[in-house]
Design a protein around this motif. Structure first.
Motif, PDB file in Angstrom:
ATOM      1  N   THR A   1       0.849  -1.181   0.000  1.00  0.00           N
ATOM      2  CA  THR A   1       0.000   0.000   0.000  1.00  0.00           C
ATOM      3  C   THR A   1       0.883   1.228   0.000  1.00  0.00           C
ATOM      4  O   THR A   1       1.745   1.374   0.868  1.00  0.00           O
ATOM      5  N   GLU A   2       0.671   2.117  -0.951  1.00  0.00           N
ATOM      6  CA  GLU A   2       1.500   3.313  -1.064  1.00  0.00           C
ATOM      7  C   GLU A   2       0.644   4.558  -0.848  1.00  0.00           C
ATOM      8  O   GLU A   2      -0.362   4.759  -1.511  1.00  0.00           O
ATOM      9  N   GLN A   3       1.057   5.376   0.096  1.00  0.00           N
ATOM     10  CA  GLN A   3       0.407   6.664   0.345  1.00  0.00           C
ATOM     11  C   GLN A   3       1.251   7.752  -0.322  1.00  0.00           C
ATOM     12  O   GLN A   3       2.412   7.926   0.006  1.00  0.00           O
ATOM     13  N   ILE A   4       0.648   8.474  -1.255  1.00  0.00           N
ATOM     14  CA  ILE A   4       1.379   9.464  -2.051  1.00  0.00           C
ATOM     15  C   ILE A   4       0.910  10.873  -1.710  1.00  0.00           C
ATOM     16  O   ILE A   4      -0.291  11.139  -1.636  1.00  0.00           O
ATOM     17  N   VAL A   5       1.867  11.766  -1.504  1.00  0.00           N
ATOM     18  CA  VAL A   5       1.585  13.190  -1.321  1.00  0.00           C
ATOM     19  C   VAL A   5       2.134  13.905  -2.551  1.00  0.00           C
ATOM     20  O   VAL A   5       3.337  13.883  -2.807  1.00  0.00           O
ATOM     21  N   MET A  24       5.982  12.924  -2.598  1.00  0.00           N
ATOM     22  CA  MET A  24       6.491  12.088  -1.513  1.00  0.00           C
ATOM     23  C   MET A  24       5.603  10.852  -1.378  1.00  0.00           C
ATOM     24  O   MET A  24       4.398  10.926  -1.623  1.00  0.00           O
ATOM     25  N   SER A  25       6.202   9.755  -1.010  1.00  0.00           N
ATOM     26  CA  SER A  25       5.397   8.552  -0.832  1.00  0.00           C
ATOM     27  C   SER A  25       5.930   7.714   0.321  1.00  0.00           C
ATOM     28  O   SER A  25       7.104   7.814   0.698  1.00  0.00           O
ATOM     29  N   TYR A  26       5.037   6.905   0.862  1.00  0.00           N
ATOM     30  CA  TYR A  26       5.387   5.983   1.944  1.00  0.00           C
ATOM     31  C   TYR A  26       4.745   4.636   1.627  1.00  0.00           C
ATOM     32  O   TYR A  26       3.535   4.548   1.386  1.00  0.00           O
ATOM     33  N   VAL A  27       5.558   3.597   1.589  1.00  0.00           N
ATOM     34  CA  VAL A  27       5.101   2.267   1.189  1.00  0.00           C
ATOM     35  C   VAL A  27       5.042   1.334   2.399  1.00  0.00           C
ATOM     36  O   VAL A  27       5.971   1.294   3.220  1.00  0.00           O
ATOM     37  N   GLN A  28       3.943   0.600   2.494  1.00  0.00           N
ATOM     38  CA  GLN A  28       3.807  -0.476   3.475  1.00  0.00           C
ATOM     39  C   GLN A  28       3.411  -1.750   2.735  1.00  0.00           C
ATOM     40  O   GLN A  28       2.936  -1.698   1.602  1.00  0.00           O
ATOM     41  N   VAL A  29       3.585  -2.884   3.393  1.00  0.00           N
ATOM     42  CA  VAL A  29       3.204  -4.168   2.801  1.00  0.00           C
ATOM     43  C   VAL A  29       2.189  -4.849   3.706  1.00  0.00           C
ATOM     44  O   VAL A  29       2.370  -4.911   4.922  1.00  0.00           O
ATOM     45  N   ARG A  30       1.120  -5.339   3.094  1.00  0.00           N
ATOM     46  CA  ARG A  30       0.162  -6.177   3.806  1.00  0.00           C
ATOM     47  C   ARG A  30       0.311  -7.572   3.219  1.00  0.00           C
ATOM     48  O   ARG A  30       0.298  -7.751   2.008  1.00  0.00           O
ATOM     49  N   GLY A  31       0.505  -8.563   4.074  1.00  0.00           N
ATOM     50  CA  GLY A  31       0.716  -9.907   3.557  1.00  0.00           C
ATOM     51  C   GLY A  31       0.292 -10.973   4.536  1.00  0.00           C
ATOM     52  O   GLY A  31       0.434 -10.803   5.752  1.00  0.00           O
ATOM     53  N   SER A  32      -0.225 -12.032   4.033  1.00  0.00           N
ATOM     54  CA  SER A  32      -0.650 -13.145   4.884  1.00  0.00           C
ATOM     55  C   SER A  32       0.544 -13.726   5.631  1.00  0.00           C
ATOM     56  O   SER A  32       1.698 -13.571   5.230  1.00  0.00           O
ATOM     57  N   HIS A 152      15.008  11.628  -1.525  1.00  0.00           N
ATOM     58  CA  HIS A 152      15.001  10.791  -0.328  1.00  0.00           C
ATOM     59  C   HIS A 152      14.534   9.412  -0.761  1.00  0.00           C
ATOM     60  O   HIS A 152      13.592   9.297  -1.550  1.00  0.00           O
ATOM     61  N   LEU A 153      15.137   8.373  -0.253  1.00  0.00           N
ATOM     62  CA  LEU A 153      14.711   7.014  -0.580  1.00  0.00           C
ATOM     63  C   LEU A 153      14.255   6.296   0.680  1.00  0.00           C
ATOM     64  O   LEU A 153      14.879   6.425   1.738  1.00  0.00           O
ATOM     65  N   GLN A 154      13.173   5.567   0.575  1.00  0.00           N
ATOM     66  CA  GLN A 154      12.734   4.734   1.689  1.00  0.00           C
ATOM     67  C   GLN A 154      13.610   3.493   1.725  1.00  0.00           C
ATOM     68  O   GLN A 154      13.761   2.804   0.714  1.00  0.00           O
ATOM     69  N   THR A 155      14.177   3.190   2.882  1.00  0.00           N
ATOM     70  CA  THR A 155      15.184   2.127   2.966  1.00  0.00           C
ATOM     71  C   THR A 155      14.701   0.883   3.709  1.00  0.00           C
ATOM     72  O   THR A 155      15.508   0.024   4.051  1.00  0.00           O
ATOM     73  N   GLY A 156      13.422   0.795   3.961  1.00  0.00           N
ATOM     74  CA  GLY A 156      12.881  -0.382   4.627  1.00  0.00           C
ATOM     75  C   GLY A 156      11.366  -0.321   4.606  1.00  0.00           C
ATOM     76  O   GLY A 156      10.767   0.689   4.222  1.00  0.00           O
ATOM     77  N   VAL A 157      10.728  -1.385   5.022  1.00  0.00           N
ATOM     78  CA  VAL A 157       9.266  -1.454   4.953  1.00  0.00           C
ATOM     79  C   VAL A 157       8.713  -2.207   6.155  1.00  0.00           C
ATOM     80  O   VAL A 157       9.359  -3.106   6.698  1.00  0.00           O
ATOM     81  N   VAL A 158       7.515  -1.789   6.583  1.00  0.00           N
ATOM     82  CA  VAL A 158       6.781  -2.499   7.629  1.00  0.00           C
ATOM     83  C   VAL A 158       5.794  -3.435   6.954  1.00  0.00           C
ATOM     84  O   VAL A 158       4.974  -2.998   6.131  1.00  0.00           O
ATOM     85  N   ARG A 159       5.875  -4.720   7.294  1.00  0.00           N
ATOM     86  CA  ARG A 159       4.987  -5.739   6.718  1.00  0.00           C
ATOM     87  C   ARG A 159       3.997  -6.149   7.789  1.00  0.00           C
ATOM     88  O   ARG A 159       4.376  -6.739   8.797  1.00  0.00           O
ATOM     89  N   THR A 160       2.727  -5.826   7.611  1.00  0.00           N
ATOM     90  CA  THR A 160       1.716  -6.038   8.648  1.00  0.00           C
ATOM     91  C   THR A 160       0.760  -7.156   8.252  1.00  0.00           C
ATOM     92  O   THR A 160       0.385  -7.282   7.094  1.00  0.00           O
ATOM     93  N   ASN A 161       0.367  -7.954   9.241  1.00  0.00           N
ATOM     94  CA  ASN A 161      -0.621  -9.005   8.985  1.00  0.00           C
ATOM     95  C   ASN A 161      -1.499  -9.223  10.205  1.00  0.00           C
ATOM     96  O   ASN A 161      -1.110  -8.945  11.342  1.00  0.00           O
TER      97      ASN A 161
END
Length: 341
Positions: A1-5, A24-32, A152-161
């Motif tokens: 999921t990417e939130q873009i400004v 600007m954007s912020y990426v998260q991952v949703r995964g089983s 600016h680069l995003q260097t990691g991601v939160v993977r939520t389940n």
């Protein structure tokens, strides 16, 4: 999921706007949960759960290695219950995470239902505080329209389940995105160091509704109903009417899962090649149910229809009037007899 400004380009009213074209954007991952598991339909509200830990080890390692390769660093946030039905899933995830020896992979388990029980939704802040260090270090992506500014680069991601990666996952992802958006606007100079989204009602309402609409869209595609807990996502607090709406959606999910999702699963299996058509074989869709089984299924349909009727069109206009309670209880009793048969 990417939130873009995306800031609007400069125009006649703001010809020298330094933010014109900034994105600007912020990426998260949703995964089983990356474990081999299945929920076997059994006509009960909670289906049977099967978890195969040993058969999952190789798949888990491949998945997480790929995740780290794509995002550089991964924080897996597990929201399932630590007790009862969901415990085997949480235990399997924790075990495989502990065995996955990679310094760029991190695992945390936050029992959402326990920590936020009795509508104590403010306690999500416990998880946000735990993840704050990672979110700060990971940062976010930023560039100008013509890419002349240092990115600016995003260097990691939160993977939520959670279990189905719908309702609890939506709540947590929206709160993480809110925290990052606050940081983005402060660093861009739109907010002062003390400003927060909560003091701008229009922005807060837009953000909440964007995430609630996203939750409903994902949930409708997966479960056939809107997401649960979206009253919190839309308003910032849990409400009794929201809880009633969740009850309605839960009943609809039960009906869909037990009586209608079979055809969808058959279609998915066919498209993915899990089932191959054999022209000389008997049709797998042949109705082999006995007359008794068909009668029981028909009775369940009637009971559920009557309960829906009692819920949406209560007798005397009130859910808890004596006549409506007796009417609904009678059909619940019939339903209980069917399941005990």
């Amino acid at each position: 999921t990417e939130q873009i400004v995306d800031f609007a380009a400069a125009n006649a009213s703001t010809p020298d706007d330094k933010l014109a074209g900034v994105q600007m954007s912020y990426v998260q991952v949703r995964g089983s949960i990356p474990v081999q598991w299945a929920q076997v339909i059994n006509m009960r509200y909670v289906p049977n759960l099967k978890v195969e830990v040993d058969a999952s080890r190789e798949r888990f390692n491949k998945h997480m290695t790929r995740m780290v390769g794509m995002y550089s660093e991964v924080v897996a946030v597990n929201l399932v219950n630590k007790v009862k039905y969901e415990k085997p899933m949480g235990d399997a995830f924790a075990k495989l995470s502990a065995e996955f020896n990679n310094p760029h992979y991190h695992y945390t388990h936050f029992d959402f239902h326990k920590e936020c029980s009795k509508m104590r939704w403010d306690r999500i802040s416990i998880l946000l505080d735990e993840l704050a260090e990672y979110n700060t270090r990971f940062g976010y992506f930023k560039t100008t329209h013509d890419a002349t500014e240092q990115q600016h680069l995003q260097t990691g991601v939160v993977r939520t389940n959670c279990m189905d990666c719908l309702d609890r996952t939506n709540v947590v992802q929206s709160e993480l995105a809110r925290a990052v958006l606050t940081r983005q606007l402060r660093e861009a100079g739109v907010f002062s160091d003390t400003d927060a989204i909560a003091i701008f009602p229009g922005l807060q309402s837009m953000l909440r509704n964007v995430w609630a609409d996203n939750a409903d869209a994902v949930s409708c595609a997966y479960s056939g109903t809107g997401a649960l807990k979206t009253d919190f996502t839309r308003t910032g607090k849990r409400t009794k009417m929201g809880a009633l709406q969740d009850g309605r959606n839960s009943v609809e999910r039960y009906v869909r899962g037990n009586f209608f999702d079979g055809e969808r699963q058959d279609a998915i299996d066919l498209l993915l090649g899990a089932y191959r058509v054999k022209p000389d074989s008997a049709s797998p869709f042949a109705d082999e149910q006995t007359l008794e089984a068909k009668a029981l299924v028909g009775t369940v349909y009637v009971c559920l229809f009557m309960l829906f009727y009692a819920f949406f069109y209560p007798r005397d206009g009130r859910w808890f009037s004596l006549s409506n309670v007796v009417f609904a209880s009678s059909w619940v009793a019939v339903l209980a007899l069917v399941f005990s048969a």
